[in-house]
Design a protein around this motif. Sequence first.
Motif, PDB file in Angstrom:
ATOM      1  N   ILE A  81      -9.429  34.133  44.286  1.00 52.73           N
ATOM      2  CA  ILE A  81      -7.973  34.037  44.421  1.00 52.73           C
ATOM      3  C   ILE A  81      -7.511  32.634  44.049  1.00 52.73           C
ATOM      4  O   ILE A  81      -6.530  32.455  43.304  1.00 52.73           O
ATOM      5  N   THR A  82      -8.207  31.631  44.557  1.00 53.05           N
ATOM      6  CA  THR A  82      -7.853  30.241  44.243  1.00 53.05           C
ATOM      7  C   THR A  82      -7.950  29.985  42.749  1.00 53.05           C
ATOM      8  O   THR A  82      -7.086  29.321  42.162  1.00 53.05           O
ATOM      9  N   TYR A 107      -4.011  34.403  51.959  1.00 53.49           N
ATOM     10  CA  TYR A 107      -4.797  34.603  50.742  1.00 53.49           C
ATOM     11  C   TYR A 107      -6.143  35.266  51.049  1.00 53.49           C
ATOM     12  O   TYR A 107      -6.683  35.986  50.214  1.00 53.49           O
ATOM     13  N   THR A 108      -6.653  35.049  52.238  1.00 52.25           N
ATOM     14  CA  THR A 108      -7.888  35.723  52.648  1.00 52.25           C
ATOM     15  C   THR A 108      -7.658  37.232  52.754  1.00 52.25           C
ATOM     16  O   THR A 108      -8.483  38.052  52.304  1.00 52.25           O
ATOM     17  N   GLU A 109      -6.519  37.612  53.356  1.00 55.94           N
ATOM     18  CA  GLU A 109      -6.185  39.039  53.474  1.00 55.94           C
ATOM     19  C   GLU A 109      -5.955  39.657  52.099  1.00 55.94           C
ATOM     20  O   GLU A 109      -6.376  40.794  51.844  1.00 55.94           O
ATOM     21  N   ILE A 110      -5.288  38.914  51.214  1.00 55.19           N
ATOM     22  CA  ILE A 110      -5.045  39.430  49.862  1.00 55.19           C
ATOM     23  C   ILE A 110      -6.365  39.624  49.133  1.00 55.19           C
ATOM     24  O   ILE A 110      -6.571  40.638  48.450  1.00 55.19           O
ATOM     25  N   LEU A 155      -7.751  43.158  47.564  1.00 53.33           N
ATOM     26  CA  LEU A 155      -8.021  43.319  46.132  1.00 53.33           C
ATOM     27  C   LEU A 155      -9.513  43.475  45.831  1.00 53.33           C
ATOM     28  O   LEU A 155      -9.885  43.731  44.686  1.00 53.33           O
ATOM     29  N   GLY A 156     -10.341  43.281  46.841  1.00 51.72           N
ATOM     30  CA  GLY A 156     -11.773  43.429  46.635  1.00 51.72           C
ATOM     31  C   GLY A 156     -12.404  42.266  45.903  1.00 51.72           C
ATOM     32  O   GLY A 156     -13.406  42.445  45.195  1.00 51.72           O
TER      33      GLY A 156
END
Length: 296
Positions: free
Chosen positions: A69-70, A55-58, A62-63
Amino acid sequence: MSTEDFDSVRRDPDPIRRGKRATELLTTYQQRATELARLRKAAIEEAHRELGMSYTEIAGALGITKGRITQIRSTAPAAERAFFGVGPVSIGVPYRYQTTDRERPLIAAEDAETANQLEALLTALSLATSRYQIEPDRTEPPAGDTIVVCGPKSAPIGADLLSRDPALAMVEDGGRWWIEQREDGTRIGSPSDEPTPQSADVAYVARHMIDNRVIIHIAGIHGIGSRRRDALPPSASRRRVPAGRTAADVAGRASDLRRTDHHRQRTCRRPLRLVNTCESQPRSSRRWRRAPTRSS
């Protein structure tokens, strides 16, 4: 909002019409924003699941921050929302002319309760709703995504939607109605019509894509059959319908009633178990409610 929509509202000289149109467009575009939020959540989950990204990479791709994200994963609408379209969704139930103290349009209490349960379900999925009545001679659904609660006997629209289903039909024979598989003629009848009646009924549920909108068709062999909203279980809406194709999801008592892809005209082999057996009441005790004035 498109420039054309915006300009047409802004230029309308009638303030009431301008206000109504602005309200309609606000609802439409709010529903699109909600659907985009669902699609973004689905894309994040797909990237994590299929691409193996953290999720960090995503978040970096996505900027946005990992905290965002969470938040998206916990607050965006559920995937089941897509089963009913983008929204807003109109819900239609039939009325019939019955003679009490005078002839008037009446809605069966079971149909009214069906509409109430569907409205609650759609609201929980962040879908805006409206209601309309299905007249005995109605042949077409309204514009936009809609749910049609109507059997083939109540109005032509019910028979027309059934005629589009390559897998199932509803037929009348021997003084009772049946859900019939077109492939082999197998029939499923209501348990309440058996020689030893049971307090249960059978629901038919189909999902059509017509003119780039979703039309959900619900019909019980008797009015009570369409009432239970568990005829639309979350598991059914999670089954993927490929973009650009039309799929019908059909409900019956037998486990081998299958989902049919209208676009390819072939039957998928995964069984679809949408069973609606619910407490019934004798037709002689059916309750009726006066039909409200038809909304425009």
